[in-house]
Write a protein that holds these residues in place. Structure first.
Motif, PDB file in Angstrom:
ATOM      1  N   PHE A  26       1.099  -1.659  -0.421  1.00  0.00           N
ATOM      2  CA  PHE A  26       0.080  -0.275  -0.296  1.00  0.00           C
ATOM      3  C   PHE A  26       1.027   0.569  -0.082  1.00  0.00           C
ATOM      4  O   PHE A  26       0.435   2.687  -1.016  1.00  0.00           O
ATOM      5  CB  PHE A  26      -0.786  -0.413   1.279  1.00  0.00           C
ATOM      6  CG  PHE A  26      -1.955  -0.449   1.272  1.00  0.00           C
ATOM      7  CD1 PHE A  26      -3.353  -1.450  -0.016  1.00  0.00           C
ATOM      8  CD2 PHE A  26      -2.073  -1.959   2.171  1.00  0.00           C
ATOM      9  CE1 PHE A  26      -3.729  -1.946  -0.089  1.00  0.00           C
ATOM     10  CE2 PHE A  26      -3.188  -2.873   2.352  1.00  0.00           C
ATOM     11  CZ  PHE A  26      -3.978  -3.014   0.963  1.00  0.00           C
ATOM     12  N   ALA A  27       1.577   1.207   0.960  1.00  0.00           N
ATOM     13  CA  ALA A  27       2.527   2.229   0.711  1.00  0.00           C
ATOM     14  C   ALA A  27       3.741   2.666  -0.557  1.00  0.00           C
ATOM     15  O   ALA A  27       3.692   3.670  -0.814  1.00  0.00           O
ATOM     16  CB  ALA A  27       3.760   2.415   2.751  1.00  0.00           C
ATOM     17  N   GLN A  28       3.938   1.778  -0.881  1.00  0.00           N
ATOM     18  CA  GLN A  28       4.814   1.193  -2.088  1.00  0.00           C
ATOM     19  C   GLN A  28       4.235   2.131  -3.091  1.00  0.00           C
ATOM     20  O   GLN A  28       4.986   3.074  -4.402  1.00  0.00           O
ATOM     21  CB  GLN A  28       5.210   0.289  -2.228  1.00  0.00           C
ATOM     22  CG  GLN A  28       6.026  -0.053  -4.192  1.00  0.00           C
ATOM     23  CD  GLN A  28       6.815  -1.179  -4.386  1.00  0.00           C
ATOM     24  OE1 GLN A  28       6.394  -2.335  -3.493  1.00  0.00           O
ATOM     25  NE2 GLN A  28       6.978  -1.473  -5.098  1.00  0.00           N
ATOM     26  N   TYR A  29       3.000   2.004  -3.400  1.00  0.00           N
ATOM     27  CA  TYR A  29       2.148   2.082  -4.665  1.00  0.00           C
ATOM     28  C   TYR A  29       1.011   3.834  -4.752  1.00  0.00           C
ATOM     29  O   TYR A  29       0.116   3.833  -4.980  1.00  0.00           O
ATOM     30  CB  TYR A  29       1.495   0.828  -5.163  1.00  0.00           C
ATOM     31  CG  TYR A  29       2.373   0.296  -5.598  1.00  0.00           C
ATOM     32  CD1 TYR A  29       2.051   0.357  -7.143  1.00  0.00           C
ATOM     33  CD2 TYR A  29       2.362  -1.109  -5.395  1.00  0.00           C
ATOM     34  CE1 TYR A  29       2.840  -1.004  -7.918  1.00  0.00           C
ATOM     35  CE2 TYR A  29       2.903  -1.836  -5.614  1.00  0.00           C
ATOM     36  CZ  TYR A  29       3.565  -2.190  -6.999  1.00  0.00           C
ATOM     37  OH  TYR A  29       4.353  -2.560  -7.472  1.00  0.00           O
ATOM     38  N   GLY A  30       1.237   4.550  -3.541  1.00  0.00           N
ATOM     39  CA  GLY A  30       1.057   5.256  -3.082  1.00  0.00           C
ATOM     40  C   GLY A  30      -0.581   5.275  -2.484  1.00  0.00           C
ATOM     41  O   GLY A  30      -0.905   6.406  -2.577  1.00  0.00           O
ATOM     42  N   VAL A  31      -0.830   4.064  -1.844  1.00  0.00           N
ATOM     43  CA  VAL A  31      -2.665   4.761  -1.103  1.00  0.00           C
ATOM     44  C   VAL A  31      -2.486   5.886  -0.347  1.00  0.00           C
ATOM     45  O   VAL A  31      -1.303   5.825   0.248  1.00  0.00           O
ATOM     46  CB  VAL A  31      -2.986   3.352  -0.838  1.00  0.00           C
ATOM     47  CG1 VAL A  31      -3.838   3.277  -0.594  1.00  0.00           C
ATOM     48  CG2 VAL A  31      -2.225   1.666  -2.454  1.00  0.00           C
ATOM     49  N   LYS A  32      -3.518   6.576  -0.133  1.00  0.00           N
ATOM     50  CA  LYS A  32      -3.971   7.967   0.443  1.00  0.00           C
ATOM     51  C   LYS A  32      -4.503   6.570   1.580  1.00  0.00           C
ATOM     52  O   LYS A  32      -4.252   6.878   2.873  1.00  0.00           O
ATOM     53  CB  LYS A  32      -4.586   8.603   0.128  1.00  0.00           C
ATOM     54  CG  LYS A  32      -4.844   9.218   1.010  1.00  0.00           C
ATOM     55  CD  LYS A  32      -5.141  10.865   0.675  1.00  0.00           C
ATOM     56  CE  LYS A  32      -5.599  11.495   2.358  1.00  0.00           C
ATOM     57  NZ  LYS A  32      -5.845  12.948   0.732  1.00  0.00           N
ATOM     58  N   THR A  33      -5.351   5.746   1.951  1.00  0.00           N
ATOM     59  CA  THR A  33      -6.506   5.546   2.497  1.00  0.00           C
ATOM     60  C   THR A  33      -6.398   4.339   2.613  1.00  0.00           C
ATOM     61  O   THR A  33      -7.003   4.063   1.427  1.00  0.00           O
ATOM     62  CB  THR A  33      -8.003   6.565   3.131  1.00  0.00           C
ATOM     63  OG1 THR A  33      -7.334   7.354   3.670  1.00  0.00           O
ATOM     64  CG2 THR A  33      -8.241   5.575   4.114  1.00  0.00           C
ATOM     65  N   VAL A  34      -6.374   3.387   3.920  1.00  0.00           N
ATOM     66  CA  VAL A  34      -7.329   1.313   3.532  1.00  0.00           C
ATOM     67  C   VAL A  34      -8.335   1.526   4.227  1.00  0.00           C
ATOM     68  O   VAL A  34      -7.869   2.128   5.876  1.00  0.00           O
ATOM     69  CB  VAL A  34      -6.106   0.752   4.048  1.00  0.00           C
ATOM     70  CG1 VAL A  34      -7.203  -0.503   3.990  1.00  0.00           C
ATOM     71  CG2 VAL A  34      -4.956   0.487   2.493  1.00  0.00           C
TER      72      VAL A  34
END
Length: 75
Positions: A26-34
């Motif tokens: 998630f961090a590597q692909y730039g996800v803002k919120t999960v």
């Protein structure tokens, strides 16, 4: 580019928000919120909600949030 929202059924991290391969992706692909669910019958404040490596995690099991819609993020 748009804002990326991740959704999982199970928590994508270990107890107390300890990172996993999922949180690293998630961090590597730039996800803002999960947002995640699955944890039921917990008293308020018992599910991890917060930030891991720049990604905000929000617990949204319906019984945990008292069946009330939850604001996730500004788009």
């Amino acid at each position: 580019t748009g804002v990326i929202l991740g959704m999982t059924h199970f928590p994508p991290f270990l107890d107390l928000g300890n990172p996993t391969d999922f949180t690293r992706l998630f961090a590597q692909y730039g996800v803002k919120t999960v947002c995640y669910g699955h944890l039921h019958n917990l008293p308020p404040g018992r599910a991890f909600e917060g930030e891991i490596d720049g990604v905000t995690y929000v617990h949204v099991s319906s019984d945990y949030i008292d069946f009330t819609p939850k604001y996730l993020m500004e788009i």
